[in-house]
Design a protein around this motif. Structure first.
Motif, PDB file in Angstrom:
ATOM      1  N   PHE A  77      61.692  75.018  19.412  1.00  0.00           N
ATOM      2  CA  PHE A  77      61.893  76.257  18.661  1.00  0.00           C
ATOM      3  C   PHE A  77      63.367  76.535  18.401  1.00  0.00           C
ATOM      4  O   PHE A  77      63.755  77.652  18.072  1.00  0.00           O
ATOM      5  CB  PHE A  77      61.247  77.435  19.388  1.00  0.00           C
ATOM      6  N   GLY A  78      64.226  75.518  18.563  1.00  0.00           N
ATOM      7  CA  GLY A  78      65.626  75.647  18.190  1.00  0.00           C
ATOM      8  C   GLY A  78      66.604  76.058  19.263  1.00  0.00           C
ATOM      9  O   GLY A  78      67.798  76.202  18.991  1.00  0.00           O
ATOM     10  N   ALA A  79      66.153  76.252  20.475  1.00  0.00           N
ATOM     11  CA  ALA A  79      67.083  76.596  21.559  1.00  0.00           C
ATOM     12  C   ALA A  79      67.814  75.346  22.020  1.00  0.00           C
ATOM     13  O   ALA A  79      67.287  74.237  21.941  1.00  0.00           O
ATOM     14  CB  ALA A  79      66.332  77.219  22.741  1.00  0.00           C
ATOM     15  N   ALA A  80      69.021  75.525  22.495  1.00  0.00           N
ATOM     16  CA  ALA A  80      69.792  74.415  23.067  1.00  0.00           C
ATOM     17  C   ALA A  80      69.582  74.406  24.581  1.00  0.00           C
ATOM     18  O   ALA A  80      70.525  74.251  25.353  1.00  0.00           O
ATOM     19  CB  ALA A  80      71.266  74.570  22.720  1.00  0.00           C
ATOM     20  N   ALA A  81      68.349  74.578  24.998  1.00  0.00           N
ATOM     21  CA  ALA A  81      68.013  74.739  26.413  1.00  0.00           C
ATOM     22  C   ALA A  81      68.447  73.540  27.250  1.00  0.00           C
ATOM     23  O   ALA A  81      68.247  72.391  26.856  1.00  0.00           O
ATOM     24  CB  ALA A  81      66.520  74.968  26.568  1.00  0.00           C
ATOM     25  N   ILE A  82      69.041  73.855  28.402  1.00  0.00           N
ATOM     26  CA  ILE A  82      69.473  72.826  29.355  1.00  0.00           C
ATOM     27  C   ILE A  82      68.935  73.212  30.723  1.00  0.00           C
ATOM     28  O   ILE A  82      69.118  74.343  31.171  1.00  0.00           O
ATOM     29  CB  ILE A  82      71.007  72.723  29.421  1.00  0.00           C
ATOM     30  N   LEU A  83      68.294  72.267  31.394  1.00  0.00           N
ATOM     31  CA  LEU A  83      67.821  72.458  32.757  1.00  0.00           C
ATOM     32  C   LEU A  83      68.860  71.852  33.687  1.00  0.00           C
ATOM     33  O   LEU A  83      69.102  70.650  33.660  1.00  0.00           O
ATOM     34  CB  LEU A  83      66.454  71.794  32.961  1.00  0.00           C
ATOM     35  N   HIS A  84      69.482  72.680  34.502  1.00  0.00           N
ATOM     36  CA  HIS A  84      70.523  72.234  35.424  1.00  0.00           C
ATOM     37  C   HIS A  84      69.911  71.814  36.758  1.00  0.00           C
ATOM     38  O   HIS A  84      68.796  72.221  37.095  1.00  0.00           O
ATOM     39  CB  HIS A  84      71.549  73.354  35.629  1.00  0.00           C
ATOM     40  N   PRO A  85      70.628  70.997  37.542  1.00  0.00           N
ATOM     41  CA  PRO A  85      70.087  70.516  38.818  1.00  0.00           C
ATOM     42  C   PRO A  85      69.656  71.618  39.786  1.00  0.00           C
ATOM     43  O   PRO A  85      68.747  71.419  40.580  1.00  0.00           O
ATOM     44  CB  PRO A  85      71.242  69.700  39.413  1.00  0.00           C
ATOM     45  N   ASP A  86      70.284  72.796  39.697  1.00  0.00           N
ATOM     46  CA  ASP A  86      69.908  73.891  40.602  1.00  0.00           C
ATOM     47  C   ASP A  86      68.684  74.666  40.108  1.00  0.00           C
ATOM     48  O   ASP A  86      68.278  75.646  40.712  1.00  0.00           O
ATOM     49  CB  ASP A  86      71.081  74.845  40.827  1.00  0.00           C
ATOM     50  N   GLY A  87      68.082  74.227  39.007  1.00  0.00           N
ATOM     51  CA  GLY A  87      66.904  74.895  38.469  1.00  0.00           C
ATOM     52  C   GLY A  87      67.198  75.937  37.417  1.00  0.00           C
ATOM     53  O   GLY A  87      66.288  76.482  36.812  1.00  0.00           O
ATOM     54  N   THR A  88      68.461  76.201  37.182  1.00  0.00           N
ATOM     55  CA  THR A  88      68.843  77.182  36.174  1.00  0.00           C
ATOM     56  C   THR A  88      68.616  76.600  34.786  1.00  0.00           C
ATOM     57  O   THR A  88      68.914  75.440  34.538  1.00  0.00           O
ATOM     58  CB  THR A  88      70.336  77.554  36.327  1.00  0.00           C
ATOM     59  N   ILE A  89      68.095  77.428  33.902  1.00  0.00           N
ATOM     60  CA  ILE A  89      67.947  77.045  32.502  1.00  0.00           C
ATOM     61  C   ILE A  89      68.931  77.891  31.711  1.00  0.00           C
ATOM     62  O   ILE A  89      68.879  79.120  31.770  1.00  0.00           O
ATOM     63  CB  ILE A  89      66.518  77.288  31.984  1.00  0.00           C
ATOM     64  N   THR A  90      69.827  77.239  30.981  1.00  0.00           N
ATOM     65  CA  THR A  90      70.752  77.974  30.125  1.00  0.00           C
ATOM     66  C   THR A  90      70.328  77.790  28.677  1.00  0.00           C
ATOM     67  O   THR A  90      69.643  76.824  28.338  1.00  0.00           O
ATOM     68  CB  THR A  90      72.213  77.510  30.318  1.00  0.00           C
ATOM     69  N   ASP A  91      70.741  78.736  27.847  1.00  0.00           N
ATOM     70  CA  ASP A  91      70.400  78.727  26.420  1.00  0.00           C
ATOM     71  C   ASP A  91      68.896  78.551  26.230  1.00  0.00           C
ATOM     72  O   ASP A  91      68.442  77.737  25.428  1.00  0.00           O
ATOM     73  CB  ASP A  91      71.177  77.626  25.686  1.00  0.00           C
ATOM     74  N   ALA A  92      68.141  79.376  26.947  1.00  0.00           N
ATOM     75  CA  ALA A  92      66.692  79.228  27.015  1.00  0.00           C
ATOM     76  C   ALA A  92      65.940  79.776  25.813  1.00  0.00           C
ATOM     77  O   ALA A  92      64.759  79.489  25.655  1.00  0.00           O
ATOM     78  CB  ALA A  92      66.172  79.902  28.288  1.00  0.00           C
ATOM     79  N   VAL A  93      66.621  80.551  24.964  1.00  0.00           N
ATOM     80  CA  VAL A  93      65.960  81.147  23.810  1.00  0.00           C
ATOM     81  C   VAL A  93      66.871  81.017  22.596  1.00  0.00           C
ATOM     82  O   VAL A  93      68.046  81.369  22.658  1.00  0.00           O
ATOM     83  CB  VAL A  93      65.656  82.651  24.060  1.00  0.00           C
ATOM     84  N   ALA A  94      66.336  80.516  21.495  1.00  0.00           N
ATOM     85  CA  ALA A  94      67.107  80.423  20.251  1.00  0.00           C
ATOM     86  C   ALA A  94      67.299  81.826  19.677  1.00  0.00           C
ATOM     87  O   ALA A  94      66.438  82.703  19.841  1.00  0.00           O
ATOM     88  CB  ALA A  94      66.398  79.524  19.243  1.00  0.00           C
ATOM     89  N   GLU A  95      68.415  82.018  19.018  1.00  0.00           N
ATOM     90  CA  GLU A  95      68.716  83.321  18.433  1.00  0.00           C
ATOM     91  C   GLU A  95      67.615  83.744  17.460  1.00  0.00           C
ATOM     92  O   GLU A  95      67.127  82.943  16.654  1.00  0.00           O
ATOM     93  CB  GLU A  95      70.056  83.264  17.702  1.00  0.00           C
ATOM     94  N   GLY A  96      67.217  84.999  17.591  1.00  0.00           N
ATOM     95  CA  GLY A  96      66.219  85.554  16.691  1.00  0.00           C
ATOM     96  C   GLY A  96      64.779  85.306  17.097  1.00  0.00           C
ATOM     97  O   GLY A  96      63.861  85.785  16.439  1.00  0.00           O
ATOM     98  N   ARG A  97      64.559  84.565  18.152  1.00  0.00           N
ATOM     99  CA  ARG A  97      63.201  84.255  18.598  1.00  0.00           C
ATOM    100  C   ARG A  97      62.620  85.428  19.393  1.00  0.00           C
ATOM    101  O   ARG A  97      63.345  86.119  20.104  1.00  0.00           O
ATOM    102  CB  ARG A  97      63.202  83.003  19.482  1.00  0.00           C
ATOM    103  N   PRO A  98      61.303  85.641  19.305  1.00  0.00           N
ATOM    104  CA  PRO A  98      60.685  86.696  20.120  1.00  0.00           C
ATOM    105  C   PRO A  98      60.710  86.296  21.595  1.00  0.00           C
ATOM    106  O   PRO A  98      60.607  85.106  21.929  1.00  0.00           O
ATOM    107  CB  PRO A  98      59.251  86.758  19.590  1.00  0.00           C
ATOM    108  N   THR A  99      60.889  87.287  22.461  1.00  0.00           N
ATOM    109  CA  THR A  99      60.960  86.985  23.891  1.00  0.00           C
ATOM    110  C   THR A  99      59.872  87.704  24.675  1.00  0.00           C
ATOM    111  O   THR A  99      59.343  88.731  24.256  1.00  0.00           O
ATOM    112  CB  THR A  99      62.334  87.383  24.475  1.00  0.00           C
ATOM    113  N   LYS A 100      59.586  87.136  25.805  1.00  0.00           N
ATOM    114  CA  LYS A 100      58.696  87.718  26.803  1.00  0.00           C
ATOM    115  C   LYS A 100      59.246  87.249  28.141  1.00  0.00           C
ATOM    116  O   LYS A 100      59.534  86.059  28.300  1.00  0.00           O
ATOM    117  CB  LYS A 100      57.262  87.222  26.605  1.00  0.00           C
ATOM    118  N   GLU A 101      59.435  88.154  29.079  1.00  0.00           N
ATOM    119  CA  GLU A 101      59.995  87.812  30.384  1.00  0.00           C
ATOM    120  C   GLU A 101      61.378  87.177  30.235  1.00  0.00           C
ATOM    121  O   GLU A 101      61.758  86.290  30.998  1.00  0.00           O
ATOM    122  CB  GLU A 101      59.073  86.867  31.153  1.00  0.00           C
ATOM    123  N   LEU A 102      62.148  87.583  29.233  1.00  0.00           N
ATOM    124  CA  LEU A 102      63.482  87.055  28.919  1.00  0.00           C
ATOM    125  C   LEU A 102      63.454  85.594  28.487  1.00  0.00           C
ATOM    126  O   LEU A 102      64.481  84.920  28.482  1.00  0.00           O
ATOM    127  CB  LEU A 102      64.452  87.251  30.084  1.00  0.00           C
TER     128      LEU A 102
END
Length: 183
Positions: free
Chosen positions: A60-85
């Protein structure tokens, strides 16, 4: 296009989980059957979910990255609808993140043991760390303001990242195993 930056963490700190809790009564869902392997099982479930979520978010266009500590950065593309962030369509597709195990007295007992070890390590590296309360008092009254060695470092105005690099925060899965192995 700049993507919004959202963070999804496994359990960055126990304080985040218990930020609004005081004590442990009612902290674990009575319907849950937590045990010594609960956190290991959670980590496995979370890793599986996070990998699926990242693939979906990228579709869906996000530049999502899963980091070794479990963190997901850039998890939502701009303008996309969100639920639970998170991306609402991805939540519909892969589900919500798995629920972390509750803060049981056993887990907190194990965490206390590891905090005492961390405090010893920090003292050996020259940090001034307050004495721990008794394990029974700490577990019974656990909350956001509970004794934590790195909080002493922060309150002293010192670099918490440097202290954490020397004496890392306790491993949550190990805290579970220690706590459930105590009599």
């Amino acid at each position: 296009m700049l993507a919004r930056r959202w963070f999804v963490a496994v359990l960055a700190t126990v304080t985040m989980i218990a930020g609004c809790q005081s004590g442990v009564s009612g902290s674990a869902s009575p319907s849950q059957n937590w045990g010594p392997d609960s956190y290991d099982n959670y980590q496995e479930s979370y890793a599986d979910w996070a990998a699926k979520y990242v693939v979906c978010a990228r579709e869906f266009g996000a530049a999502a990255i899963l980091h070794p500590d479990g963190t997901i950065t850039d998890a939502v593309a701009e303008g996309r609808p969100t639920k639970e962030l998170l991306d609402a369509d991805c939540i519909a597709e892969v589900g919500s993140p798995p629920e972390a195990p509750g803060l049981t007295p056993e887990f907190l007992s194990g965490l206390y043991v590891l905090f005492v070890e961390e405090a010893k390590c920090l003292r050996e590296h020259g940090y001034t760390i307050s004495e721990a309360p008794s394990q029974e008092d700490w577990v019974e009254n656990y909350g956001a303001a509970s004794w934590d060695p790195l909080v002493d470092v922060d309150h002293a105005g010192l670099d918490v990242s440097a202290a954490d690099a020397k004496c890392p925060q306790p491993d949550r899965a190990l805290a579970w195993r220690i706590g459930y192995s105590q009599p």
